[in-house]
Write a protein that holds these residues in place. Structure first.
Motif: not given
Length: 308
Positions: A280-298
């Motif tokens: 669960r942490l493994f999969f959600q860590s992907n979502n975390y990284l994607a969220t942070v860097f997508c926010a940086l892009a926007v």
């Protein structure tokens, strides 16, 4: 016309497709997603106020070639352990779907091609960083660290941080502290992400003789280190906020609290002797990284009125 003659033509396209997919699998496309997720925000942040679509495209192409080459060479080097690990037994070389010499040639061609492409379309520094990425991942992590130390992913994870450096250098021609901050985010994120997966498949690593931390340490020690590196990851994202805007800072803070809560929950469950679900942490860590860097892009795109 015989029945055999009718069905024979349909087999050739099927074999071609399977072969093509096997060669594609050598490059580990899902791993390459990290390049896109992190390199684009790095390029946008590197030159707030201007977008270079062609330059960004060329950088992504070169970066994907480098990542594909490194992953393919990794498959060649790890073919022996991939065969005995349940999680990797279906990889092309593990099931002999691709000749080893062909995989080696593909990995080398992609690696050399990435350097030539980036040098031609961006600058020499980006090309050299791509070469350094491939060399570090294959020679240092795969051949030197992976089978010798439980800290393999701590240092080997530096290869996964390089897309932000390549993206930044392609835009600016150099390296600045925000690129190093993004590097730190991915560097600290890699151990908890990888160890969570390894906790689920620790028997695989034990059978293969790979000293991944969960295969040689107690769950309590592993989850404690996961917690430490999660804190370092979140702190690195907040340092990066100094180079970004309010949108990124807000998302990084909220996502960081969420990621930390998950890591604390995993550690507390192990300490209490309760059954835990590290995947669960493994999969959600992907979502975390994607969220942070997508926010940086926007956040970076908000200040990008000019398109070149």
């Amino acid at each position: 016309m015989s029945v055999r003659g009718l069905v024979a033509p349909s087999r050739t396209p099927g074999r071609i497709t399977r072969t093509a997919l096997a060669y594609l699998a050598l490059t580990k496309p899902r791993v390459i997603e990290l390049l896109v997720v992190t390199a684009i925000p790095a390029m946008l942040l590197a030159n707030r106020g201007t977008v270079h679509p062609l330059l960004m495209l060329n950088t992504l192409v070169g970066g994907m070639m480098a990542a594909g080459g490194a992953n393919t060479l990794n498959c060649v080097a790890d073919a022996d352990i991939d065969k005995v690990m349940q999680r990797t037994a279906r990889r092309p070389l593990a099931r002999a779907a691709v000749p080893t010499r062909n995989a080696l040639a593909l990995g080398l061609m992609l690696s050399v091609g990435s350097f030539c492409w980036l040098w031609w379309t961006t600058n020499l520094l980006s090309g050299l960083l791509a070469v350094a990425t491939v060399a570090f991942y294959v020679l240092v992590y795969t051949l030197l660290l992976k089978r010798r130390t439980s800290q393999n992913v701590v240092w080997g994870g530096a290869a996964g941080c390089m897309p932000v450096m390549i993206g930044w250098s392609a835009i600016t021609g150099g390296i600045a502290w925000p690129a190093l901050a993004m590097f730190a985010v991915i560097f600290f994120w890699t151990p908890p992400h990888t160890w969570a997966l390894a906790m689920r498949y620790k028997q695989d690593y034990q059978v293969a003789g790979v000293p991944m931390l969960p295969a040689v340490a107690t769950e309590r020690e592993v989850t404690k280190r996961i917690l430490i590196y999660t804190w370092l990851t979140v702190l690195a994202t907040l340092v990066l906020a100094l180079a970004a805007g309010w949108l990124y800072a807000a998302v990084a803070l909220v996502a960081g609290v969420w990621f930390l809560a998950m890591a604390h929950q995993l550690y507390a469950g192990v300490c209490a002797g309760e059954p835990v679900k590290p995947l669960r942490l493994f999969f959600q860590s992907n979502n975390y990284l994607a969220t942070v860097f997508c926010a940086l892009a926007v956040d970076s795109a908000i200040a990008l009125p000019t398109v070149l």
